[in-house]
Motif scaffolding. Structure first.
Motif, PDB file in Angstrom:
ATOM      1  N   ASP A   1       0.855  -1.185   0.000  1.00 36.32           N
ATOM      2  CA  ASP A   1       0.000   0.000   0.000  1.00 36.32           C
ATOM      3  C   ASP A   1       0.892   1.237   0.000  1.00 36.32           C
ATOM      4  N   ARG A   2       0.402   2.308  -0.684  1.00 31.30           N
ATOM      5  CA  ARG A   2       1.203   3.546  -0.720  1.00 31.30           C
ATOM      6  C   ARG A   2       0.333   4.726  -0.288  1.00 31.30           C
ATOM      7  N   ALA A   3       0.873   5.576   0.528  1.00 34.57           N
ATOM      8  CA  ALA A   3       0.104   6.700   1.070  1.00 34.57           C
ATOM      9  C   ALA A   3      -0.146   7.754  -0.001  1.00 34.57           C
TER      10      ALA A   3
ATOM     11  N   PRO B   1     -11.199   8.802   5.528  1.00 30.77           N
ATOM     12  CA  PRO B   1     -10.467   7.744   6.251  1.00 30.77           C
ATOM     13  C   PRO B   1      -9.234   8.325   6.962  1.00 30.77           C
ATOM     14  N   ALA B   2      -8.878   7.711   8.053  1.00 32.75           N
ATOM     15  CA  ALA B   2      -7.719   8.188   8.804  1.00 32.75           C
ATOM     16  C   ALA B   2      -6.452   8.098   7.965  1.00 32.75           C
ATOM     17  N   THR B   3      -6.316   7.034   7.248  1.00 34.92           N
ATOM     18  CA  THR B   3      -5.167   6.912   6.333  1.00 34.92           C
ATOM     19  C   THR B   3      -5.703   6.713   4.920  1.00 34.92           C
ATOM     20  N   ILE B   4      -5.161   7.507   4.043  1.00 35.09           N
ATOM     21  CA  ILE B   4      -5.612   7.419   2.650  1.00 35.09           C
ATOM     22  C   ILE B   4      -4.470   6.817   1.852  1.00 35.09           C
ATOM     23  N   ARG B   5      -4.787   5.779   1.141  1.00 32.54           N
ATOM     24  CA  ARG B   5      -3.690   5.081   0.468  1.00 32.54           C
ATOM     25  C   ARG B   5      -4.199   4.389  -0.798  1.00 32.54           C
TER      26      ARG B   5
END
Lengths: 234, 509
Positions: A75-77, A97-101
């Motif tokens: 996965d890549r941010a 979302p808290a982390t977007i990837r």
């Protein structure tokens, strides 16, 4: 003197032609926003109304991002931020979302933007501008695909398919309240590509919905009085 | 010079005079005798596809009328179908199904062997498809629904034809067969065959000519999605509209987009709203012309009418003097409605015989339903008890649609007897007795091109036998003439039967 000038100019030309270093494909990755996985054109704004989704208190808008570059296993941010200068919604109106990837092995991925319904949406539209930013992993794709505007509301308006023919034969005079009831009764908001027979069938379902509700004590009125279908509907 | 001209003129006149010399008239002439070719049935014949033509035309020759078969020494014969030679010889012996073209034109070329004179005449053949008219019986055997066709003239049985033709099973839940005409397809088109299946797979429609499957009615619901928990219990076609009844008592109504097609337009996939929580237990199709369907809410004891404008409305009596005490009220029945027999009358206004049962006795009431667009009212004629001691809980009823006076019903011991009830005389009489319980009765009151051919009844028995009975006046008068044919069908217990009338104009007459 003249030969010297000529030699000088030729030298300039030759030095100007020094070879550029060309990156190999996939050395750099670009990210950009699209409306559909197959899109290559400029991204279009998204319009959403809770009025077309009766009963929903929140809903998810899929925001699509697309990769130019090599797929990876990991996965890549992605840097996707809310551009406050072009956003009218409050932080409580939406959720990212808290982390977007970009997930591994994916060239197109979806970022879930959750919209929250509120009373403010009944009277006005709110806008969120999501903008991509370059980071260590991704550079930005085409300029026209670097941000997307999402406008949302709980407002309703006469749709294009509610033509004079639909009015005369099936649904009678338009009102926002009637349209909301129609959506509730039939589960559809768009009759654009439907045949006349299908439009008629939905209008019959709406007619019976009103009659059934009235038998149970419901009151259906709008600015035109009693909400009814066209008297020509049989 | 003048003399030369004069001599020339004289010579010309002389030549002219000799050319006018009268013939002696001593030539030998033969009289040319015209031949007129006549076909027995005129210039237009309608054999059945399964028939073989056997045409021996008459020839009017030298003042005599002779058969072609007796004139082979004088003439040679050549037969053509649409200009292609198909036979030589005086008699055409040829299978109808081998003729080419939709409406083949048969031509006879007759040549006089003596003088080579040629004469021509022709006939148009409009063949009746093998399955255009006939009896159709739906039976149940070994958990299979079986549908069979019986030729009305030869009584030849084409058994289990649906499975044979389609390679598919009907399933165990077929409950009714009925004929379905397209309102806008023209009266010279045949009605199709509708099979109602109390099954989630829905109803089937078969082509009226060859009985091949053409439609599944489940495909005509909005969004191609049938309603929840949907199993048909009836389907009714009324000019521009059709109605589907399911076994939950719900009605679905659609308008035909193009009524030249037997299936067009979509049913809503949510039930039609009928005020008061009405659910229908049964429906009876009115006649084609009436555009009406009679619907029955057993729980509330009410009669409703489905109209050919897609409405379902309660039926009430016309206001006026009171309905006689003791009458079974159509809007508050105290008995069960077990049968509705329609009479062929007009559009919007049509009469029905309603048969009620209180579990012990039977009553028949005649009404005329008048569709007034937003209301339906009924003219009350009378109600009378009937069938006492003969009709029972297993009785099957069959009202003749074109003769008001006659209604047949089964009853008696073991439900093995067929009775004729005459409304006018209020009289029941035994019509025929069988060795097995009666399960279906259907009628053929058929007229082809205005000619009454063979009014008959078909009675299907529990043991799988089928009886064809005559109901014309001499057959009614003489019991010995009533039995036309006993057919050992042996395809299980009859569930439903019908006479397939064929062309639309047949049922209009």
């Amino acid at each position: 003197m003249k030969p010297l000038y000529i030699i000088a100019i030729l030298s300039c030309w030759l030095t100007a032609c020094s070879k550029d270093a060309i990156d190999q494909y996939g050395d750099r990755s670009f990210i950009y926003l699209v409306n559909a996985g197959t899109d290559t054109s400029a991204v279009k704004p998204i319009e959403y109304s809770f009025a077309f989704h009766p009963g929903e208190e929140k809903d998810t808008i899929p925001v699509l991002v697309k990769l130019i570059g090599k797929l990876t296993d990991q996965d890549r941010a992605i840097s996707l931020v809310v551009d406050a200068s072009a956003t009218t919604a409050l932080a409580s109106d939406y959720q990212l979302p808290a982390t977007i990837r970009l997930r591994g092995h994916k060239a197109v991925d979806t970022i879930d933007l959750i919209l929250h319904k509120s009373d403010r949406l009944k009277t006005g539209k709110l806008k969120i501008r999501l903008a991509l930013q370059a980071n260590d992993i991704f550079q930005l794709g085409p300029p026209a695909n670097r941000y997307i505007d999402i406008t949302f509301s709980d407002m309703i308006a006469r749709p294009g398919w509610w033509t004079s023919v639909v009015e005369t034969n099936f649904l009678a005079k338009y009102s926002d309240a009637k349209y909301r009831l129609f959506i509730e009764a039939t589960g559809i908001a768009d009759m654009t590509d439907l045949s006349e027979s299908e439009q008629r069938a939905y209008a019959i379902i709406f007619r019976d919905f009103l009659a059934r509700g009235r038998e149970n004590g419901e009151v259906y009125e709008d600015e035109n009085g009693q909400i009814n279908v066209s008297p020509n509907l049989f | 010079m003048k003399k030369i001209s004069l001599y020339s003129l004289i010579s010309l006149l002389f030549l002219l005079a000799t050319s006018c010399y009268k013939g002696k008239g001593n030539y030998s002439y033969d009289e040319l005798n015209k031949v007129t070719i006549l076909f027995k049935d005129g210039a237009f014949i309608s054999p059945r596809v399964s028939d073989t033509l056997n045409i021996d035309p008459k020839l009017i020759y030298k003042g005599d009328t002779i058969l072609a078969s007796t004139a082979t020494e004088t003439f040679s014969f050549t037969w053509y179908c649409n200009d292609k030679q198909i036979a030589t010889g005086p008699i055409l012996h040829y299978a109808v199904r081998d003729l080419t073209g939709i409406r083949p034109y048969l031509k006879l070329k007759l040549v006089n062997k003596k003088d080579e004179s040629v004469f021509l005449a022709g006939i148009t053949v409009d063949a009746i498809p093998a399955y255009l008219t006939g009896w159709v019986v739906l039976t149940k055997k070994d958990n299979r629904s079986i549908i069979s066709f019986i030729d009305p003239l030869t009584y030849e049985v084409t058994a289990d034809f649906y499975t044979t033709m389609s390679g598919e099973e009907l399933g165990p839940h077929a409950i009714e067969v009925k004929e379905h005409w397209m309102a806008g397809a023209g009266l010279s088109n045949p009605g199709n065959l509708l099979i109602v299946r109390n099954d989630a797979a829905g109803n089937l429609e078969l082509d009226g000519n060859d009985l091949k499957p053409i439609y599944k009615t489940n495909n005509f619901f909005l969004g191609n999605a049938t309603p929840d928990d949907f199993r048909p219990a009836g389907e009714f076609y009324m000019w521009d509209y059709s109605m589907m009844l399911d076994d939950n008592g719900n009605i679905y109504t659609r308008k035909h987009v193009n009524n030249a097609f037997s299936q067009s337009g979509v049913y809503p996939n949510k039930p039609m709203f009928i005020p008061g929580g009405v659910k229908f237990d049964r429906g009876w199709a009115g006649t084609y012309l009436s555009g009406q369907t009679v619907l029955y809410d057993k729980t509330k004891g009410k009669l409703f009418l489905g109209s050919d404008r897609g409405l379902v409305l309660p039926v009430s009596y016309m206001p006026g003097p009171p309905i006689p005490p003791g009458t079974t009220l159509i809007d508050a029945m105290d008995k069960e409605l077990v049968y509705v027999g329609a009479l062929k009358q007009g559009r919007f206004t049509s009469s029905y015989y309603l048969v009620f049962s209180n579990g012990t006795n039977h009553f028949v009431q005649k009404i005329m339903a008048i569709d007034q667009f937003y209301t339906v009212q009924a003219v009350f004629f009378y109600e009378t008890g009937f069938g006492s001691g003969t009709a029972n809980a297993q009785s099957i009823f069959c009202q003749l649609p074109r003769i008001d006076n006659y209604m047949f019903y089964s009853g008696g011991s073991g439900n093995k007897t067929l009775y004729l009830y005459e409304h006018g005389a209020a009289r029941s009489s035994e019509y025929y007795s069988f060795d097995s319980p009666v399960k279906t009765i259907s009628v053929n009151q058929n007229m082809v091109m205005g000619v009454q051919t063979h009014d008959q009844l078909m009675v299907g028995l529990e043991n799988g036998d089928v009886y064809i009975l005559g109901v014309l006046s001499d057959e009614m008068a003489d019991p010995a003439k009533r039995l036309k044919k006993k057919i050992v069908l042996d395809k299980g217990v009859p569930v439903s039967s019908m006479y397939k009338m064929g062309f639309g104009f047949n049922q209009m007459m």
